[in-house]
Scaffold this active site. Sequence first.
Site, PDB file in Angstrom:
ATOM      1  N   ARG A 187       2.665  20.094   6.245  1.00 42.68           N
ATOM      2  CA  ARG A 187       3.659  19.151   6.773  1.00 42.68           C
ATOM      3  C   ARG A 187       4.734  19.792   7.654  1.00 42.68           C
ATOM      4  NH1 ARG A 187       6.746  16.392   4.344  1.00 42.68           N
ATOM      5  NH2 ARG A 187       6.551  14.516   5.581  1.00 42.68           N
ATOM      6  N   GLU A 240       0.827  -1.213   0.000  1.00 40.55           N
ATOM      7  CA  GLU A 240       0.000   0.000   0.000  1.00 40.55           C
ATOM      8  C   GLU A 240       0.860   1.260   0.000  1.00 40.55           C
ATOM      9  OE1 GLU A 240      -2.048  -0.489   3.697  1.00 40.55           O
ATOM     10  OE2 GLU A 240      -3.292  -2.144   2.998  1.00 40.55           O
ATOM     11  N   CYS A 281      -2.335  33.465   9.877  1.00 42.04           N
ATOM     12  CA  CYS A 281      -2.087  34.057  11.188  1.00 42.04           C
ATOM     13  C   CYS A 281      -1.778  32.990  12.234  1.00 42.04           C
ATOM     14  CB  CYS A 281      -3.280  34.895  11.595  1.00 42.04           C
ATOM     15  SG  CYS A 281      -3.549  36.203  10.400  1.00 42.04           S
ATOM     16  N   GLU A 282      -0.614  32.377  12.119  1.00 44.75           N
ATOM     17  CA  GLU A 282      -0.107  31.374  13.047  1.00 44.75           C
ATOM     18  C   GLU A 282       1.413  31.427  12.955  1.00 44.75           C
ATOM     19  OE1 GLU A 282      -1.718  28.965  14.918  1.00 44.75           O
ATOM     20  OE2 GLU A 282      -3.751  29.314  14.163  1.00 44.75           O
ATOM     21  N   ARG A 340       3.146   7.717  -0.115  1.00 45.42           N
ATOM     22  CA  ARG A 340       4.193   8.729  -0.277  1.00 45.42           C
ATOM     23  C   ARG A 340       5.223   8.371  -1.352  1.00 45.42           C
ATOM     24  NH1 ARG A 340       5.744  11.835   3.972  1.00 45.42           N
ATOM     25  NH2 ARG A 340       4.781  10.296   5.346  1.00 45.42           N
TER      26      ARG A 340
HETATM   27  C1  LIG Z   1      -1.153   5.950   5.466  1.00 45.30           C
HETATM   28  C2  LIG Z   1      -1.256   4.517   5.144  1.00 45.30           C
HETATM   29  C3  LIG Z   1      -0.578   3.995   4.036  1.00 45.30           C
HETATM   30  C4  LIG Z   1       0.342   4.810   3.172  1.00 45.30           C
HETATM   31  O1  LIG Z   1       1.466   5.233   3.881  1.00 45.30           O
HETATM   32  P1  LIG Z   1       2.700   5.905   3.096  1.00 45.30           P
HETATM   33  O2  LIG Z   1       3.662   6.230   4.173  1.00 45.30           O
HETATM   34  O3  LIG Z   1       2.174   7.107   2.414  1.00 45.30           O
HETATM   35  O4  LIG Z   1       3.218   4.900   2.143  1.00 45.30           O
HETATM   36  C5  LIG Z   1      -0.756   2.669   3.741  1.00 45.30           C
HETATM   37  N1  LIG Z   1      -1.556   1.868   4.497  1.00 45.30           N
HETATM   38  C6  LIG Z   1      -2.220   2.341   5.578  1.00 45.30           C
HETATM   39  C7  LIG Z   1      -3.075   1.419   6.354  1.00 45.30           C
HETATM   40  C8  LIG Z   1      -2.095   3.672   5.940  1.00 45.30           C
HETATM   41  O5  LIG Z   1      -2.724   4.118   7.023  1.00 45.30           O
END
Ligand SMILES: *Cc1c(COP(=O)(O)O)cnc(C)c1O
Length: 410
Positions: free
Chosen positions: A307, A268, A337-338, A271
């Site tokens: 970020r 999954e 404004c922070e 990033r």
């Molecule tokens: C956020 C998340 C991702 C993706 O994370 P990255 O660091 O962007 O690769 C994958 N799986 C789950 C369950 C997440 O919460």
Amino acid sequence: MHCGPVRLASLAERFGTPLYVYSADQMLERLTLFERALSDRDHLLCYAVKANSALALLRLFATHGAGFDIVSGGELERVRTAAPEALDRVVFSGAGKTSDELDLALKAEILSFQVESEAELALLAQRAARMRRRARFSLRVNPDVFAETHPYISTGLSEHKFGIPIAQARRIYRAAREQRWLEAHGVSVHIGSQIRSAEPFGAAMARVARLVRELAEDGIPLHSVDAGGGLGIDYEDGSSFDAAATVREYIESMETALAGLKVRLVLEPGRFLVAQSGALLTRVLYVKKNGRKTFVITDAGMNDLIRPALYQAWHEIVPVEPRRGRRSTVDVVGPVCESGDFFARDRRLAPLKPGDLVAILDAGAYGMAQSSNYNSRPRPAEVLVTGRNARMIRRRETVTDLFAPELGLS
Ligand SMILES: *Cc1c(COP(=O)(O)O)cnc(C)c1O
């Protein structure tokens, strides 16, 4: 400065600033790195939608065979809108799924529910029975593995809210066998985000592999192992970052743990696929000296890219058309404004003047996705560059857009 062959300055003129610019070609290159490293194993790449949920990007990834990792009903609807043919490649993560969200995903016949508690599994069994639909599930186990990253994006320790303690998983899978509408499909983990070393992924996978073997002994064969996302990039030295080697080491460390297991590996990545393909283009409004400090005030703010404020994240900042002259130490800040509204502190930069363009690099992930309308600021437009073609994939918001849901004036 360019995105592929396209000049960033020309994009700023055409579409205005602040502007998110993404390279489709680079995103697909990243996807290919995973495909190559996994050529010997049955696998499925499920892009983590929350990293950047633009419909055009979902369509792009789906067209190239990816599935999706979603964390809400809203993200499910995004996949349905951008790529309905990919619904059967969706895995659904998240510790707080509602009944409505479970129903929506059952109806969509997604690939697997990544279940984060016994209570959620019980609710899923109930909703599935009501709809007379079989629910494929994977327990998201918490492997109690420490991965070095920012505390806000670390998730794999028993002190975190995520997942089910791995020691309890075997009992829960056994009990689930009695549930007619549940089907144990796999097991999943996700130990955190922006993890720069392959080692914790291997350690987590070793614990998961042990569980898969134990379940096989119990007569519960799992089809898939989902290693989650979390592979990190080098924000500080993006140009010398070896993405291909990073992916290879990451896959190798997990393959070592999975040796001999005939399971499909689900990943999954969020990033890693999109962060470095995106930049936030912004124009300098003012340059101001307060005592010894110099502030470069840009037309992008923390509402556009949070970020730095949220994770103390470091982003490289480059003048798009650098001027000659000595570098000086400045803070690059937004108009919000922070005091937390900054992109860089005490950064050595080439001279900047009002009207100059700067690019905040590596902003493709958790940039637009985490943006807000704080200070009633309409969000930026987004442009996707493919080859020499630049296409707007989201128009700039207007103030009227912001007011649209509000009531109570009449
Ligand atoms: C956020 C998340 C991702 C993706 O994370 P990255 O660091 O962007 O690769 C994958 N799986 C789950 C369950 C997440 O919460």
